[in-house]
Design an enzyme around this catalytic site. Sequence first.
Site, PDB file in Angstrom:
ATOM      1  CB  ALA A   1      -0.925  -0.015   1.218  1.00 12.03           C
TER       2      ALA A   1
ATOM      3  CG  ASN B   1       1.093  -6.427   6.845  1.00 11.85           C
ATOM      4  OD1 ASN B   1       1.723  -7.423   7.161  1.00 11.85           O
ATOM      5  ND2 ASN B   1      -0.202  -6.315   7.077  1.00 11.85           N
TER       6      ASN B   1
ATOM      7  CG  HIS C   1       0.223   4.335   4.081  1.00 11.66           C
ATOM      8  ND1 HIS C   1       0.048   3.823   5.336  1.00 11.66           N
ATOM      9  CD2 HIS C   1      -0.617   3.644   3.286  1.00 11.66           C
ATOM     10  CE1 HIS C   1      -0.856   2.855   5.303  1.00 11.66           C
ATOM     11  NE2 HIS C   1      -1.285   2.732   4.072  1.00 11.66           N
TER      12      HIS C   1
HETATM   13  N1  LIG Z   1       1.762  -5.490   2.382  1.00 10.59           N
HETATM   14  C1  LIG Z   1       0.797  -4.566   2.425  1.00 10.59           C
HETATM   15  O1  LIG Z   1       0.999  -3.398   2.078  1.00 10.59           O
HETATM   16  C2  LIG Z   1      -0.554  -4.964   2.865  1.00 10.59           C
HETATM   17  C3  LIG Z   1      -0.777  -6.189   3.428  1.00 10.59           C
HETATM   18  N2  LIG Z   1      -2.030  -6.564   3.808  1.00 10.59           N
HETATM   19  C4  LIG Z   1      -2.174  -7.875   4.431  1.00 10.59           C
HETATM   20  O2  LIG Z   1      -2.517  -8.821   3.422  1.00 10.59           O
HETATM   21  C5  LIG Z   1      -3.283  -9.878   4.000  1.00 10.59           C
HETATM   22  C6  LIG Z   1      -4.566 -10.082   3.192  1.00 10.59           C
HETATM   23  O3  LIG Z   1      -5.313  -8.888   3.187  1.00 10.59           O
HETATM   24  P1  LIG Z   1      -6.876  -8.876   2.833  1.00 10.59           P
HETATM   25  O4  LIG Z   1      -7.135  -9.672   1.621  1.00 10.59           O
HETATM   26  O5  LIG Z   1      -7.299  -7.472   2.873  1.00 10.59           O
HETATM   27  O6  LIG Z   1      -7.456  -9.627   4.114  1.00 10.59           O
HETATM   28  P2  LIG Z   1      -8.932 -10.202   4.333  1.00 10.59           P
HETATM   29  O7  LIG Z   1      -9.153 -10.171   5.802  1.00 10.59           O
HETATM   30  O8  LIG Z   1      -9.908  -9.545   3.453  1.00 10.59           O
HETATM   31  O9  LIG Z   1      -8.781 -11.729   3.870  1.00 10.59           O
HETATM   32  C7  LIG Z   1      -7.956 -12.621   4.538  1.00 10.59           C
HETATM   33  C8  LIG Z   1      -8.508 -14.025   4.304  1.00 10.59           C
HETATM   34  O10 LIG Z   1      -7.540 -14.959   4.781  1.00 10.59           O
HETATM   35  C9  LIG Z   1      -8.221 -15.975   5.504  1.00 10.59           C
HETATM   36  N3  LIG Z   1      -7.257 -16.513   6.465  1.00 10.59           N
HETATM   37  C10 LIG Z   1      -6.780 -15.943   7.580  1.00 10.59           C
HETATM   38  N4  LIG Z   1      -5.910 -16.758   8.184  1.00 10.59           N
HETATM   39  C11 LIG Z   1      -5.827 -17.866   7.424  1.00 10.59           C
HETATM   40  C12 LIG Z   1      -5.076 -19.066   7.529  1.00 10.59           C
HETATM   41  N5  LIG Z   1      -4.233 -19.299   8.539  1.00 10.59           N
HETATM   42  N6  LIG Z   1      -5.233 -20.008   6.561  1.00 10.59           N
HETATM   43  C13 LIG Z   1      -6.101 -19.799   5.531  1.00 10.59           C
HETATM   44  N7  LIG Z   1      -6.838 -18.677   5.385  1.00 10.59           N
HETATM   45  C14 LIG Z   1      -6.684 -17.726   6.323  1.00 10.59           C
HETATM   46  C15 LIG Z   1      -9.427 -15.298   6.129  1.00 10.59           C
HETATM   47  O11 LIG Z   1     -10.451 -16.239   6.393  1.00 10.59           O
HETATM   48  C16 LIG Z   1      -9.819 -14.300   5.044  1.00 10.59           C
HETATM   49  O12 LIG Z   1     -10.754 -14.836   4.136  1.00 10.59           O
HETATM   50  C17 LIG Z   1      -3.559  -9.453   5.449  1.00 10.59           C
HETATM   51  O13 LIG Z   1      -2.617 -10.052   6.320  1.00 10.59           O
HETATM   52  C18 LIG Z   1      -3.317  -7.954   5.417  1.00 10.59           C
HETATM   53  O14 LIG Z   1      -2.950  -7.416   6.675  1.00 10.59           O
HETATM   54  C19 LIG Z   1      -3.092  -5.749   3.592  1.00 10.59           C
HETATM   55  C20 LIG Z   1      -2.922  -4.512   3.045  1.00 10.59           C
HETATM   56  C21 LIG Z   1      -1.620  -3.991   2.707  1.00 10.59           C
HETATM   57  O1  LIG Z   2      -3.590  -1.252   3.071  1.00 10.87           O
HETATM   58  C1  LIG Z   2      -3.030  -0.389   3.755  1.00 10.87           C
HETATM   59  O2  LIG Z   2      -3.253   0.838   3.633  1.00 10.87           O
HETATM   60  C2  LIG Z   2      -1.984  -0.767   4.724  1.00 10.87           C
HETATM   61  C3  LIG Z   2      -2.235  -1.990   5.477  1.00 10.87           C
HETATM   62  O3  LIG Z   2      -3.354  -2.386   5.728  1.00 10.87           O
HETATM   63  C4  LIG Z   2      -1.075  -2.735   5.959  1.00 10.87           C
HETATM   64  O4  LIG Z   2       0.049  -2.310   5.703  1.00 10.87           O
HETATM   65  O5  LIG Z   2      -1.263  -3.764   6.622  1.00 10.87           O
END
Ligand SMILES: NC(=O)C1=CN([C@@H]2O[C@H](COP(=O)(O)OP(=O)(O)OC[C@H]3O[C@@H](n4cnc5c(N)ncnc54)[C@H](O)[C@@H]3O)[C@@H](O)[C@H]2O)C=CC1
Ligand SMILES: O=C([O-])CC(=O)C(=O)O
Length: 280
Positions: free
Chosen positions: A137, A203, A231
């Site tokens: 992000a 993250n 951010h």
């Molecule tokens: N690197 C970055 O900039 C960002 C990273 N993220 C991270 O990416 C990941 C995914 O984000 P979203 O799709 O928005 O989350 P979300 O909450 O919409 O979807 C996550 C899915 O993973 C499933 N899940 C959770 N733990 C699990 C496990 N141990 N095994 C199998 N399934 C599992 C949940 O049931 C859910 O359906 C999150 O950890 C989030 O914090 C999100 C935004 C920015």
């Molecule tokens: O999506 C974003 O803005 C940032 C976020 O959730 C993350 O870094 O975990």
Amino acid sequence: MVVFSKFKNRYSDMMLKIGIVGCGAIASFISKMVVKKKINAKIVAYYDKNIHKAEKLSKITNAEVCSSVDNLVEKDIDLVVEAASVKAVEEIAIKALSNNKDILIMSVGAFVDKELFLKLYNLAKEKGRKIYLPSGAVAGIDAIKSLALGKIEEVILKTTKPVEGLKEALENKGVDPNKIKEPTVVFEGDVFDAIKQFPSNINVSVMLSIASEFPAKVVIIADPKIKTNNHEIFVKSSIGTLKVLVKNVPCEENPKTSALAAYSAIRIIKDISEPIEIGT
Ligand SMILES: NC(=O)C1=CN([C@@H]2O[C@H](COP(=O)(O)OP(=O)(O)OC[C@H]3O[C@@H](n4cnc5c(N)ncnc54)[C@H](O)[C@@H]3O)[C@@H](O)[C@H]2O)C=CC1
Ligand SMILES: O=C([O-])CC(=O)C(=O)O
């Protein structure tokens, strides 16, 4: 640029086979882009601990719904996409790499644990596989990686999110989100505490710290009036200073997550299957 995209398409003939673990907001974006043929990839399998989420995406792409991570990594897949949670990274990454798959990790926060970082780094090296960490992000990771070749003196991340996006983490901290009526600093500290207290929100702070090889200072503000996830990054180094601000539209399905994070994963998948790499 139309001419350039035509040029690139002539060479993009590698169909990447993907398995996704975690079928929430980010997986949903990736699936829709694959169906629209915006990336030269095929989704082969999904796994989610909530089977209904995997079934929902399978209806869009016709990919198989797996019963476990073990089951998924045995499939004919080139790349496993982790889009689940910080806690889930260790199991998914070890199983993917051990089964000779590359892995793209969204929950980069897991790498705040140096031991896990080294374990996965060494496993990837031993297996000759790649670990992809998308910019997520934030913007500026390209320049920050280059700045890290000089001497970094300071890395600061100021994140401002709507209260709704921080709700769960605030409640876990014992803070009542309904009482926040004006922009309020809800966290100030280092990257280690930030990701511990806001594992689904920050993250990006770990990504910045990995790219700069310097532990970021983090400030998180809950703002009841804004609509975007903002951010602001500040990096001071011997090579120069960098200031970046992104104002991200949150995902409808999950307001904690910015749409840019999903698009950054999509962009990496696109880049993997093309013969030209743009940027750092
Ligand atoms: N690197 C970055 O900039 C960002 C990273 N993220 C991270 O990416 C990941 C995914 O984000 P979203 O799709 O928005 O989350 P979300 O909450 O919409 O979807 C996550 C899915 O993973 C499933 N899940 C959770 N733990 C699990 C496990 N141990 N095994 C199998 N399934 C599992 C949940 O049931 C859910 O359906 C999150 O950890 C989030 O914090 C999100 C935004 C920015
Ligand atoms: O999506 C974003 O803005 C940032 C976020 O959730 C993350 O870094 O975990």
